[in-house]
Design an enzyme around this catalytic site. Structure first.
Site, PDB file in Angstrom:
ATOM      1  N   ALA A 146      27.425  -0.738  23.366  1.00  0.00           N
ATOM      2  CA  ALA A 146      28.032  -2.011  22.975  1.00  0.00           C
ATOM      3  C   ALA A 146      29.549  -1.915  22.857  1.00  0.00           C
ATOM      4  O   ALA A 146      30.219  -2.932  22.638  1.00  0.00           O
ATOM      5  CB  ALA A 146      27.438  -2.485  21.649  1.00  0.00           C
ATOM      6  N   ASP A 147      30.079  -0.719  23.011  1.00  0.00           N
ATOM      7  CA  ASP A 147      31.519  -0.512  22.889  1.00  0.00           C
ATOM      8  C   ASP A 147      32.254  -1.147  24.076  1.00  0.00           C
ATOM      9  O   ASP A 147      31.899  -0.912  25.242  1.00  0.00           O
ATOM     10  CB  ASP A 147      31.823   0.988  22.826  1.00  0.00           C
ATOM     11  N   ILE A 148      33.288  -1.928  23.789  1.00  0.00           N
ATOM     12  CA  ILE A 148      34.030  -2.624  24.829  1.00  0.00           C
ATOM     13  C   ILE A 148      34.709  -1.642  25.780  1.00  0.00           C
ATOM     14  O   ILE A 148      34.787  -1.877  26.994  1.00  0.00           O
ATOM     15  CB  ILE A 148      35.077  -3.574  24.209  1.00  0.00           C
ATOM     16  N   GLY A 149      35.185  -0.533  25.234  1.00  0.00           N
ATOM     17  CA  GLY A 149      35.853   0.459  26.076  1.00  0.00           C
ATOM     18  C   GLY A 149      34.917   1.052  27.121  1.00  0.00           C
ATOM     19  O   GLY A 149      35.305   1.236  28.288  1.00  0.00           O
ATOM     20  N   TRP A 157      36.020   6.634  28.477  1.00  0.00           N
ATOM     21  CA  TRP A 157      37.180   6.143  27.722  1.00  0.00           C
ATOM     22  C   TRP A 157      38.479   6.692  28.309  1.00  0.00           C
ATOM     23  O   TRP A 157      39.447   5.956  28.500  1.00  0.00           O
ATOM     24  CB  TRP A 157      37.056   6.561  26.251  1.00  0.00           C
TER      25      TRP A 157
END
Length: 290
Positions: free
Chosen positions: A243-246, A285
């Site tokens: 769910a991390d945008i990065g 990332w």
């Protein structure tokens, strides 16, 4: 002052470590000279400053560790090796991705380590503070937090302790532009630690799912927070915050997609990356960092 050189046996990109560490202005790091200073708090509560000097190519790196207290040399060295995750075979991790959909990524960013926080308590506090904030303001708040309630020794900041934070009022943090809820989460979690209801050292010995279950029972901590703490606090190898945008943006760029992939699709895809999903995450990332 004593010093000891640790020689690496596998690829380890310490340039990336130093770059990541320099993102926080409170950290003492010299990227040009490949050196840094770290606040080390040992299990007995004693505080030490360790100086690290990196050298050599990333395929066979070395780091010279120096500190003042010779009676604690072995404990400090063990702490440093644990923090660096010096014994992790990053070449073996990369080999796992040969033939995978991320093969090119691991060739482009060889030897990317997990850059851990240096304190399990502060890692969780930083995680809470950073929730739902843009990165710039998140660092602003964490820096205010450390400068107000931590201690500085020879230009090195030691982070606030649970007992110090547990003694604060919500208004103390509100005055620093913490939201009411964020102030409550930070202080109430610190009070749980002081009451013996949350023990990081004990929790660290449990499997990922048990840790996630325990942490998400605490008000203000969700799945993202639990994964973040396991990744940057413990350096666990097989976490995928889909769910991390990065992560989503990195995959969008890497795959040349029109829009970000959905978390469910990332989780499904990530099954093939196990048991090194954390390394896929940090390398993704890194691929979009400027």
């Amino acid at each position: 002052m004593w010093e000891k050189q640790l020689s690496g046996t596998q690829t380890y990109d310490y340039h990336y470590l130093l770059k990541r560490w320099s993102m926080d202005r409170l950290n003492v790091v010299d990227t040009e000279n490949h050196s840094m200073k770290l606040p080390v708090v040992l299990p007995d509560g004693s505080r030490h400053i360790a100086q690290l000097q990196f050298s050599g190519p990333i395929t066979s790196p070395a780091v010279t560790v120096a500190s003042a207290d010779s009676s604690k040399q072995e404990e400090i060295l063990k702490w440093i090796e644990n923090w660096l995750q010096w014994d992790v075979d990053l070449a073996g991790v990369a080999a796992h991705f040969i033939g995978s959909d991320l093969e090119k990524l691991f060739y482009a960013h060889a030897g990317t380590p997990i850059v851990k926080d240096i304190d399990l308590y502060y890692c969780l506090m930083k995680t809470i503070i950073h929730q739902q904030l843009n990165l710039k303001f998140a660092y602003t708040l964490t820096n205010r937090f450390v400068e107000a309630f931590g201690t500085k020794q020879d230009d090195v900041w030691f982070y606030p302790s649970p007992d110090r934070v547990a003694s604060l009022s919500y208004e103390d943090l509100r005055q620093m532009q913490f939201s009411q809820r964020k102030a409550e989460y930070v202080i109430d979690t610190s009070r749980l630690i002081m009451e013996g209801k949350l023990d990081f050292e004990q929790l660290a010995n449990h499997p990922d799912q048990e840790i996630a279950t325990a942490l998400t029972k605490i008000r203000g901590l969700g799945s993202w927070s639990a994964q973040n703490w396991m990744l940057f606090g413990l350096g666990r190898a097989d976490l995928l915050p889909a769910a991390d945008i990065g992560v989503q943006n990195a995959l969008k760029y890497y795959d040349n997609l029109d829009k970000k992939p959905k978390p469910a699709a990332i989780y499904e895809r990530g099954e093939r990356w196990s048991p090194y999903r954390s390394y896929a995450t940090v390398t993704l990332w890194r691929s979009i960092e400027t």
